[in-house]
Design a protein around this motif. Structure first.
Motif, PDB file in Angstrom:
ATOM      1  N   VAL A  38       3.606   2.908  11.673  1.00 39.70           N
ATOM      2  CA  VAL A  38       3.470   4.276  11.173  1.00 39.70           C
ATOM      3  C   VAL A  38       3.399   4.283   9.645  1.00 39.70           C
ATOM      4  O   VAL A  38       2.564   4.976   9.055  1.00 39.70           O
ATOM      5  N   VAL A  39       4.249   3.505   9.001  1.00 40.66           N
ATOM      6  CA  VAL A  39       4.258   3.451   7.536  1.00 40.66           C
ATOM      7  C   VAL A  39       2.935   2.888   7.015  1.00 40.66           C
ATOM      8  O   VAL A  39       2.381   3.387   6.034  1.00 40.66           O
ATOM      9  N   ALA A  40       2.407   1.861   7.669  1.00 40.08           N
ATOM     10  CA  ALA A  40       1.134   1.281   7.238  1.00 40.08           C
ATOM     11  C   ALA A  40       0.009   2.311   7.316  1.00 40.08           C
ATOM     12  O   ALA A  40      -0.800   2.435   6.387  1.00 40.08           O
ATOM     13  N   ALA A  41      -0.029   3.064   8.396  1.00 41.45           N
ATOM     14  CA  ALA A  41      -1.064   4.095   8.536  1.00 41.45           C
ATOM     15  C   ALA A  41      -0.881   5.204   7.495  1.00 41.45           C
ATOM     16  O   ALA A  41      -1.853   5.680   6.899  1.00 41.45           O
ATOM     17  N   LEU A  42       0.348   5.603   7.262  1.00 40.30           N
ATOM     18  CA  LEU A  42       0.625   6.654   6.290  1.00 40.30           C
ATOM     19  C   LEU A  42       0.243   6.215   4.877  1.00 40.30           C
ATOM     20  O   LEU A  42      -0.403   6.967   4.138  1.00 40.30           O
ATOM     21  N   LEU A  43       0.630   5.008   4.497  1.00 42.47           N
ATOM     22  CA  LEU A  43       0.325   4.531   3.150  1.00 42.47           C
ATOM     23  C   LEU A  43      -1.168   4.299   2.953  1.00 42.47           C
ATOM     24  O   LEU A  43      -1.696   4.529   1.859  1.00 42.47           O
ATOM     25  N   THR A  44      -1.846   3.849   3.982  1.00 44.37           N
ATOM     26  CA  THR A  44      -3.291   3.657   3.873  1.00 44.37           C
ATOM     27  C   THR A  44      -3.982   4.990   3.626  1.00 44.37           C
ATOM     28  O   THR A  44      -4.933   5.080   2.846  1.00 44.37           O
ATOM     29  N   ASP A  45      -3.501   6.018   4.258  1.00 43.28           N
ATOM     30  CA  ASP A  45      -4.085   7.346   4.087  1.00 43.28           C
ATOM     31  C   ASP A  45      -3.642   8.017   2.791  1.00 43.28           C
ATOM     32  O   ASP A  45      -4.283   8.941   2.320  1.00 43.28           O
ATOM     33  N   ALA A  46      -2.551   7.552   2.198  1.00 40.19           N
ATOM     34  CA  ALA A  46      -1.971   8.236   1.038  1.00 40.19           C
ATOM     35  C   ALA A  46      -2.669   7.900  -0.277  1.00 40.19           C
ATOM     36  O   ALA A  46      -2.594   8.677  -1.223  1.00 40.19           O
ATOM     37  N   PHE A  47      -3.330   6.743  -0.349  1.00 48.19           N
ATOM     38  CA  PHE A  47      -3.913   6.314  -1.614  1.00 48.19           C
ATOM     39  C   PHE A  47      -5.422   6.205  -1.505  1.00 48.19           C
ATOM     40  O   PHE A  47      -5.947   5.797  -0.465  1.00 48.19           O
ATOM     41  N   PRO A  48      -6.126   6.539  -2.582  1.00 51.27           N
ATOM     42  CA  PRO A  48      -7.585   6.364  -2.568  1.00 51.27           C
ATOM     43  C   PRO A  48      -7.945   4.876  -2.481  1.00 51.27           C
ATOM     44  O   PRO A  48      -7.166   4.010  -2.897  1.00 51.27           O
ATOM     45  N   VAL A  49      -9.120   4.587  -1.972  1.00 53.52           N
ATOM     46  CA  VAL A  49      -9.533   3.205  -1.744  1.00 53.52           C
ATOM     47  C   VAL A  49      -9.490   2.382  -3.031  1.00 53.52           C
ATOM     48  O   VAL A  49      -9.097   1.217  -3.019  1.00 53.52           O
ATOM     49  N   ARG A  50      -9.825   2.976  -4.134  1.00 47.30           N
ATOM     50  CA  ARG A  50      -9.917   2.257  -5.404  1.00 47.30           C
ATOM     51  C   ARG A  50      -8.585   1.636  -5.828  1.00 47.30           C
ATOM     52  O   ARG A  50      -8.561   0.561  -6.415  1.00 47.30           O
ATOM     53  N   VAL A  51      -7.473   2.294  -5.537  1.00 45.42           N
ATOM     54  CA  VAL A  51      -6.155   1.797  -5.962  1.00 45.42           C
ATOM     55  C   VAL A  51      -5.235   1.467  -4.786  1.00 45.42           C
ATOM     56  O   VAL A  51      -4.072   1.151  -4.992  1.00 45.42           O
ATOM     57  N   ARG A  52      -5.743   1.518  -3.586  1.00 47.28           N
ATOM     58  CA  ARG A  52      -4.898   1.392  -2.392  1.00 47.28           C
ATOM     59  C   ARG A  52      -4.130   0.074  -2.345  1.00 47.28           C
ATOM     60  O   ARG A  52      -2.929   0.045  -2.127  1.00 47.28           O
ATOM     61  N   TYR A  53      -4.798  -1.022  -2.543  1.00 47.66           N
ATOM     62  CA  TYR A  53      -4.145  -2.334  -2.402  1.00 47.66           C
ATOM     63  C   TYR A  53      -3.006  -2.498  -3.402  1.00 47.66           C
ATOM     64  O   TYR A  53      -1.889  -2.852  -3.034  1.00 47.66           O
ATOM     65  N   ILE A  54      -3.283  -2.239  -4.670  1.00 46.66           N
ATOM     66  CA  ILE A  54      -2.257  -2.430  -5.699  1.00 46.66           C
ATOM     67  C   ILE A  54      -1.138  -1.399  -5.559  1.00 46.66           C
ATOM     68  O   ILE A  54       0.033  -1.709  -5.759  1.00 46.66           O
ATOM     69  N   ALA A  55      -1.475  -0.167  -5.166  1.00 49.61           N
ATOM     70  CA  ALA A  55      -0.453   0.872  -5.040  1.00 49.61           C
ATOM     71  C   ALA A  55       0.523   0.554  -3.907  1.00 49.61           C
ATOM     72  O   ALA A  55       1.742   0.651  -4.080  1.00 49.61           O
ATOM     73  N   ILE A  56       0.001   0.168  -2.756  1.00 50.51           N
ATOM     74  CA  ILE A  56       0.874  -0.148  -1.623  1.00 50.51           C
ATOM     75  C   ILE A  56       1.700  -1.396  -1.924  1.00 50.51           C
ATOM     76  O   ILE A  56       2.909  -1.436  -1.680  1.00 50.51           O
ATOM     77  N   SER A  57       1.060  -2.415  -2.481  1.00 52.42           N
ATOM     78  CA  SER A  57       1.769  -3.650  -2.790  1.00 52.42           C
ATOM     79  C   SER A  57       2.857  -3.422  -3.830  1.00 52.42           C
ATOM     80  O   SER A  57       3.990  -3.895  -3.679  1.00 52.42           O
ATOM     81  N   LEU A  58       2.528  -2.687  -4.875  1.00 57.35           N
ATOM     82  CA  LEU A  58       3.508  -2.417  -5.927  1.00 57.35           C
ATOM     83  C   LEU A  58       4.689  -1.613  -5.384  1.00 57.35           C
ATOM     84  O   LEU A  58       5.844  -1.928  -5.675  1.00 57.35           O
ATOM     85  N   ALA A  59       4.406  -0.619  -4.563  1.00 57.78           N
ATOM     86  CA  ALA A  59       5.483   0.195  -3.987  1.00 57.78           C
ATOM     87  C   ALA A  59       6.396  -0.648  -3.099  1.00 57.78           C
ATOM     88  O   ALA A  59       7.626  -0.548  -3.186  1.00 57.78           O
ATOM     89  N   GLN A  60       5.814  -1.489  -2.266  1.00 57.13           N
ATOM     90  CA  GLN A  60       6.629  -2.315  -1.373  1.00 57.13           C
ATOM     91  C   GLN A  60       7.436  -3.357  -2.143  1.00 57.13           C
ATOM     92  O   GLN A  60       8.608  -3.589  -1.838  1.00 57.13           O
ATOM     93  N   GLN A  61       6.831  -3.978  -3.131  1.00 58.19           N
ATOM     94  CA  GLN A  61       7.538  -5.007  -3.886  1.00 58.19           C
ATOM     95  C   GLN A  61       8.675  -4.417  -4.720  1.00 58.19           C
ATOM     96  O   GLN A  61       9.766  -4.976  -4.770  1.00 58.19           O
ATOM     97  N   LEU A  62       8.413  -3.299  -5.364  1.00 58.18           N
ATOM     98  CA  LEU A  62       9.470  -2.662  -6.166  1.00 58.18           C
ATOM     99  C   LEU A  62      10.610  -2.159  -5.288  1.00 58.18           C
ATOM    100  O   LEU A  62      11.782  -2.299  -5.650  1.00 58.18           O
TER     101      LEU A  62
END
Length: 123
Positions: A38-62
């Protein structure tokens, strides 16, 4: 009255029953898999494609560093401050659950607003 030490031991690790331990671990992992999906689907939908990878990774790592890294030390400090009682740790976990729920509500609300404004711009 609920004894927090007894509820903490619900994993039955001390029972010596491999079947009970296996069933409990499978149940916990199943619940974890549901949450992660559920979290993966929510986060994928929450960020635009251009910044999605770095935004999700940064949020999870922090989050892992800030909350996961400090949790054992903070839990031990709370148990020591509570003179061996686990209730302060339970309150800390409850506060984290409330914080998570607030963040989830804010994220879904912001996403709904962004989706609604994107649909009105396209018309």
């Amino acid at each position: 009255m609920i004894n927090p030490r007894r509820t903490y031991e619900l994993d039955h690790l001390g029972s010596g029953s491999l079947v009970q331990i296996t069933l409990r671990v499978c149940a916990l992992e199943s619940a974890s898999a549901i949450v992660c999906a559920v979290v993966a689907a929510l986060l994928t939908d929450a960020f635009p494609v251009r910044v999605r990878y770095i935004a999700i990774s940064l949020a999870q790592q922090l989050a892992g560093v800030v909350f996961g890294g400090t949790a054992p030390v903070l839990a031990q400090t709370l148990v020591t401050a509570g003179h061996g009682s686990l209730w302060p740790v339970a309150v800390y976990q409850a506060l984290l659950a409330v914080l998570s729920a607030c963040c989830l509500l804010a994220l879904t609300s912001a996403r709904r607003n962004a989706t609604a404004s994107a649909h009105t711009v396209g018309k």
